[in-house]
Design a protein around this motif. Structure first.
Motif, PDB file in Angstrom:
ATOM      1  N   LEU A  23       6.917 -87.670  64.182  1.00  0.00           N
ATOM      2  CA  LEU A  23       6.430 -87.328  65.517  1.00  0.00           C
ATOM      3  C   LEU A  23       5.072 -86.635  65.521  1.00  0.00           C
ATOM      4  N   ILE A  24       4.708 -86.015  64.404  1.00  0.00           N
ATOM      5  CA  ILE A  24       3.394 -85.371  64.298  1.00  0.00           C
ATOM      6  C   ILE A  24       2.776 -85.667  62.934  1.00  0.00           C
ATOM      7  N   ASP A  25       1.472 -85.483  62.874  1.00  0.00           N
ATOM      8  CA  ASP A  25       0.730 -85.502  61.612  1.00  0.00           C
ATOM      9  C   ASP A  25       0.024 -84.165  61.479  1.00  0.00           C
ATOM     10  N   ARG A  26      -0.199 -83.761  60.242  1.00  0.00           N
ATOM     11  CA  ARG A  26      -1.000 -82.567  59.968  1.00  0.00           C
ATOM     12  C   ARG A  26      -2.391 -83.029  59.568  1.00  0.00           C
ATOM     13  N   ARG A  27      -3.395 -82.385  60.145  1.00  0.00           N
ATOM     14  CA  ARG A  27      -4.786 -82.721  59.814  1.00  0.00           C
ATOM     15  C   ARG A  27      -5.563 -81.434  59.592  1.00  0.00           C
ATOM     16  N   PRO A  28      -6.540 -81.474  58.695  1.00  0.00           N
ATOM     17  CA  PRO A  28      -7.353 -80.280  58.488  1.00  0.00           C
ATOM     18  C   PRO A  28      -8.144 -79.952  59.753  1.00  0.00           C
ATOM     19  N   ASP A  29      -8.291 -78.679  60.024  1.00  0.00           N
ATOM     20  CA  ASP A  29      -9.081 -78.231  61.165  1.00  0.00           C
ATOM     21  C   ASP A  29     -10.546 -78.238  60.746  1.00  0.00           C
ATOM     22  N   PRO A  30     -11.372 -79.055  61.399  1.00  0.00           N
ATOM     23  CA  PRO A  30     -12.776 -79.122  60.986  1.00  0.00           C
ATOM     24  C   PRO A  30     -13.530 -77.814  61.198  1.00  0.00           C
ATOM     25  N   ALA A  31     -13.038 -76.957  62.078  1.00  0.00           N
ATOM     26  CA  ALA A  31     -13.710 -75.692  62.358  1.00  0.00           C
ATOM     27  C   ALA A  31     -13.269 -74.570  61.428  1.00  0.00           C
ATOM     28  N   THR A  41       1.792 -88.199  66.796  1.00  0.00           N
ATOM     29  CA  THR A  41       1.662 -89.597  66.405  1.00  0.00           C
ATOM     30  C   THR A  41       1.962 -90.453  67.636  1.00  0.00           C
ATOM     31  N   VAL A  42       1.836 -91.755  67.482  1.00  0.00           N
ATOM     32  CA  VAL A  42       2.185 -92.661  68.582  1.00  0.00           C
ATOM     33  C   VAL A  42       3.659 -92.462  68.944  1.00  0.00           C
ATOM     34  N   ALA A  43       4.502 -92.343  67.938  1.00  0.00           N
ATOM     35  CA  ALA A  43       5.933 -92.110  68.199  1.00  0.00           C
ATOM     36  C   ALA A  43       6.147 -90.770  68.893  1.00  0.00           C
ATOM     37  N   GLY A  44       5.371 -89.768  68.513  1.00  0.00           N
ATOM     38  CA  GLY A  44       5.461 -88.461  69.155  1.00  0.00           C
ATOM     39  C   GLY A  44       5.040 -88.526  70.609  1.00  0.00           C
TER      40      GLY A  44
END
Length: 94
Positions: A23-31, A41-44
């Motif tokens: 349901l979710i993805d983890r991504r690095p925070d660019p800031a 995610t699309v399913a989320g």
């Protein structure tokens, strides 16, 4: 915002469950390289839309029995509550 260690642990546990469910993805925070962003995610997104639809149906069905003006009064008080909660959260994060 100040996050207590227990809050961080609980949040991480829930995020892991949501990620494992797709349901979710983890991504690095660019800031902030120390932080991680949680992204639906699309399913989320589909799950959120389904839950919102179900909630709207339940609320509409229940509120259909209310007297005229009761729904408007409820909406006004709910808006006041959410604004108050948002302000309290903003005050805590300073």
């Amino acid at each position: 915002m100040l996050v207590r260690e227990r809050d961080r642990t609980v949040t991480t546990r829930y995020a892991t469950r949501l990620q494992e469910a797709g349901l979710i993805d983890r991504r690095p925070d660019p800031a902030d390289a120390r932080a991680t962003r949680l992204v639906l995610t699309v399913a989320g997104e589909r799950a959120v839309a389904a839950l919102r639809g179900a909630l709207e149906s339940v609320l509409a069905e229940e509120m259909a029995t209310w007297l005229p003006g009761e729904a408007a009064a409820f909406a006004m008080r709910l808006e006041r509550l959410t604004e108050s909660l948002a302000q309290s959260e903003a005050d805590r994060s300073r």
